[in-house]
Write a protein that holds these residues in place. Structure first.
Motif, mmCIF file in Angstrom:
data_model
loop_
_atom_site.group_PDB
_atom_site.id
_atom_site.type_symbol
_atom_site.label_atom_id
_atom_site.label_comp_id
_atom_site.label_asym_id
_atom_site.label_seq_id
_atom_site.Cartn_x
_atom_site.Cartn_y
_atom_site.Cartn_z
ATOM 1 N N VAL A 189 1.097 -1.197 0.113
ATOM 2 C CA VAL A 189 -0.597 -0.002 0.563
ATOM 3 C C VAL A 189 0.779 0.921 0.682
ATOM 4 O O VAL A 189 1.870 1.636 0.805
ATOM 5 N N LYS A 190 0.864 1.835 -0.794
ATOM 6 C CA LYS A 190 1.086 3.420 -0.864
ATOM 7 C C LYS A 190 0.318 4.590 -0.859
ATOM 8 O O LYS A 190 -0.938 4.822 -1.293
ATOM 9 N N ILE A 191 0.685 5.770 -0.017
ATOM 10 C CA ILE A 191 0.314 7.237 0.705
ATOM 11 C C ILE A 191 0.633 7.858 -0.768
ATOM 12 O O ILE A 191 1.981 8.056 -0.328
ATOM 13 N N TYR A 192 0.079 8.389 -1.378
ATOM 14 C CA TYR A 192 0.298 9.541 -2.453
ATOM 15 C C TYR A 192 0.254 10.719 -1.037
ATOM 16 O O TYR A 192 -1.533 10.561 -1.038
ATOM 17 N N LYS A 193 0.476 11.836 -1.560
ATOM 18 C CA LYS A 193 0.136 13.390 -0.630
ATOM 19 C C LYS A 193 0.263 14.495 -1.504
ATOM 20 O O LYS A 193 1.666 14.003 -2.235
ATOM 21 N N LEU A 194 -0.607 15.400 -1.102
ATOM 22 C CA LEU A 194 -0.319 17.114 -1.763
ATOM 23 C C LEU A 194 0.178 17.403 -0.428
ATOM 24 O O LEU A 194 -1.276 17.380 0.118
ATOM 25 N N GLY A 207 3.430 22.878 5.475
ATOM 26 C CA GLY A 207 2.539 21.194 6.184
ATOM 27 C C GLY A 207 1.244 21.035 5.853
ATOM 28 O O GLY A 207 1.271 19.626 6.846
ATOM 29 N N TYR A 208 0.816 21.688 5.586
ATOM 30 C CA TYR A 208 -0.666 21.428 5.804
ATOM 31 C C TYR A 208 -1.141 20.358 4.600
ATOM 32 O O TYR A 208 -0.379 20.390 3.435
ATOM 33 N N THR A 209 -1.597 19.467 4.999
ATOM 34 C CA THR A 209 -2.300 18.188 3.709
ATOM 35 C C THR A 209 -3.179 18.809 2.685
ATOM 36 O O THR A 209 -4.400 18.415 3.866
ATOM 37 N N TRP A 210 -3.035 19.141 1.460
ATOM 38 C CA TRP A 210 -4.290 19.151 0.986
ATOM 39 C C TRP A 210 -5.140 17.808 0.734
ATOM 40 O O TRP A 210 -6.766 17.939 -0.002
ATOM 41 N N ASN A 211 -4.851 17.396 -0.281
ATOM 42 C CA ASN A 211 -4.883 15.324 -0.849
ATOM 43 C C ASN A 211 -3.718 14.417 -0.456
ATOM 44 O O ASN A 211 -2.927 15.047 -0.187
ATOM 45 N N PHE A 212 -4.856 13.196 -0.781
ATOM 46 C CA PHE A 212 -3.702 12.143 -0.287
ATOM 47 C C PHE A 212 -4.943 10.907 -1.592
ATOM 48 O O PHE A 212 -5.779 11.654 -1.289
ATOM 49 N N MET A 213 -4.022 9.995 -1.646
ATOM 50 C CA MET A 213 -4.824 9.056 -2.357
ATOM 51 C C MET A 213 -3.851 7.818 -1.820
ATOM 52 O O MET A 213 -2.362 7.479 -1.394
ATOM 53 N N ILE A 214 -4.549 6.542 -1.888
ATOM 54 C CA ILE A 214 -4.043 5.430 -0.883
ATOM 55 C C ILE A 214 -4.245 4.765 -2.330
ATOM 56 O O ILE A 214 -5.024 4.177 -2.965
ATOM 57 N N TYR A 215 -2.886 4.288 -2.717
ATOM 58 C CA TYR A 215 -2.686 3.449 -4.014
ATOM 59 C C TYR A 215 -2.669 2.086 -3.769
ATOM 60 O O TYR A 215 -1.536 1.863 -2.890
ATOM 61 N N THR A 216 -3.312 1.130 -4.075
ATOM 62 C CA THR A 216 -3.162 -0.325 -3.318
ATOM 63 C C THR A 216 -2.931 -0.403 -4.856
ATOM 64 O O THR A 216 -2.657 -2.777 -4.460
ATOM 65 N N GLY A 217 -2.843 -0.742 -6.115
ATOM 66 C CA GLY A 217 -2.093 -1.939 -6.470
ATOM 67 C C GLY A 217 -2.413 -1.100 -8.465
ATOM 68 O O GLY A 217 -1.741 -0.213 -8.854
ATOM 69 N N LYS A 218 -3.519 -1.842 -8.385
ATOM 70 C CA LYS A 218 -4.498 -1.588 -10.079
ATOM 71 C C LYS A 218 -4.900 0.032 -9.951
ATOM 72 O O LYS A 218 -5.319 0.928 -8.994
ATOM 73 N N GLN A 219 -4.923 1.190 -11.105
ATOM 74 C CA GLN A 219 -5.827 2.293 -11.129
ATOM 75 C C GLN A 219 -5.645 2.227 -12.784
ATOM 76 O O GLN A 219 -5.132 2.333 -13.741
ATOM 77 N N LEU A 264 -4.154 14.574 -7.716
ATOM 78 C CA LEU A 264 -4.398 15.157 -6.223
ATOM 79 C C LEU A 264 -4.122 16.469 -6.614
ATOM 80 O O LEU A 264 -4.648 16.698 -5.062
ATOM 81 N N ALA A 265 -3.658 17.211 -7.556
ATOM 82 C CA ALA A 265 -4.187 18.175 -7.713
ATOM 83 C C ALA A 265 -4.941 19.208 -7.764
ATOM 84 O O ALA A 265 -5.535 20.890 -7.956
ATOM 85 N N ASP A 266 -6.088 17.597 -8.488
ATOM 86 C CA ASP A 266 -7.547 18.040 -9.025
ATOM 87 C C ASP A 266 -8.617 19.313 -7.682
ATOM 88 O O ASP A 266 -7.982 19.566 -7.414
ATOM 89 N N GLY A 267 -8.461 20.618 -8.310
ATOM 90 C CA GLY A 267 -9.378 21.550 -8.040
ATOM 91 C C GLY A 267 -8.308 23.070 -7.424
ATOM 92 O O GLY A 267 -8.971 23.327 -7.252
ATOM 93 N N LEU A 268 -7.200 22.316 -7.586
ATOM 94 C CA LEU A 268 -6.003 23.616 -7.617
ATOM 95 C C LEU A 268 -5.401 23.983 -8.525
ATOM 96 O O LEU A 268 -4.795 24.811 -8.564
#
Length: 167
Positions: A2-7, A12-24, A40-44
Motif C-alpha cells: 500500500v502506498k499513500i500519495y500526498k499533496l 505542512g498542511y495536507t491538501w489531498n491524499f490518495m491510497i494506492y493499492t495496486g491497479k489504477q 491530487l491537484a484536482d481543484g487546485l
C-alpha cells in the motif's frame, strides 16, 4: 503493498491524499505518476500555483499538461526521462557550474553540479541558469551559490517533509 500519495502545502498542511493499492485507471492514457499528480491537484489547477515533485513523478509531458492547466512545475528529473534534452544531460560541468535549455513553450531543463549532477525541470518564468548567493560559506570560506530553481525546490519540499512528520 500500500502506498499513500500526498499533496501538501509548504507549511505542512495536507491538501489531498490518495491510497494506492495496486491497479489504477490511467486518465486519458497518461502514465501512473502523471495520473497521481493530476488527481491530487484536482481543484487546485488553473490558478498559477506551483507543484513541486520528485523524480518519480517528473516528466516533460507532466510539465506540458500542467502548463495547459495554468499551473507551474518544479522538480528533480531522472536523466533517462529528459527526452530530447540529451544536450543538457550530457553536458560535463565542474562543481558550482550550471547549464540549461528552454523549450519554446517555457519548459526549462537545468543541470547544476554540486557533489554530483542535479537535473531540474521548471516551468516558472522566473527560473534561469543564474546562480544565487545562498548567504552561506563552505569549509574554504567561499560563498555558496546555487541555482534559484534548486533553492525553490528545497524550500517547497520542506512542506511534504513536515506533513510526513505530522502524520
Amino acid at each position: 503493498g500500500v502506498k499513500i500519495y500526498k499533496l501538501a502545502a509548504t507549511n505542512g498542511y495536507t491538501w489531498n491524499f490518495m491510497i494506492y493499492t495496486g491497479k489504477q485507471d490511467p486518465t486519458a492514457g497518461l502514465g501512473h505518476a502523471q495520473t497521481v499528480v493530476l488527481d491530487l491537484a484536482d481543484g487546485l489547477l488553473e490558478c498559477h500555483r506551483t507543484v513541486m515533485v520528485d523524480n518519480f513523478f517528473t516528466s516533460i509531458s507532466l510539465a506540458e499538461n500542467l502548463l495547459r492547466n495554468d499551473t507551474y512545475l518544479i522538480g528533480t528529473m531522472r536523466t533517462n526521462r529528459a527526452g530530447s534534452a540529451h544536450r543538457v544531460v550530457q553536458k560535463k560541468l565542474k562543481r558550482g557550474e550550471v547549464y540549461g535549455l528552454q523549450s519554446s513553450n517555457g519548459i526549462k531543463l537545468i543541470k547544476w553540479k554540486d557533489r554530483r549532477d542535479v537535473l531540474m525541470i521548471s516551468t516558472k518564468p522566473s527560473h534561469s541558469t543564474t546562480l544565487v548567493d545562498t548567504g552561506k560559506t563552505n569549509k574554504a570560506n567561499q560563498r555558496v551559490t546555487k541555482s534559484q530553481v534548486v533553492l525553490d525546490y528545497n524550500q517547497g519540499k520542506q512542506g511534504i517533509d513536515l506533513s510526513n512528520q505530522l502524520s
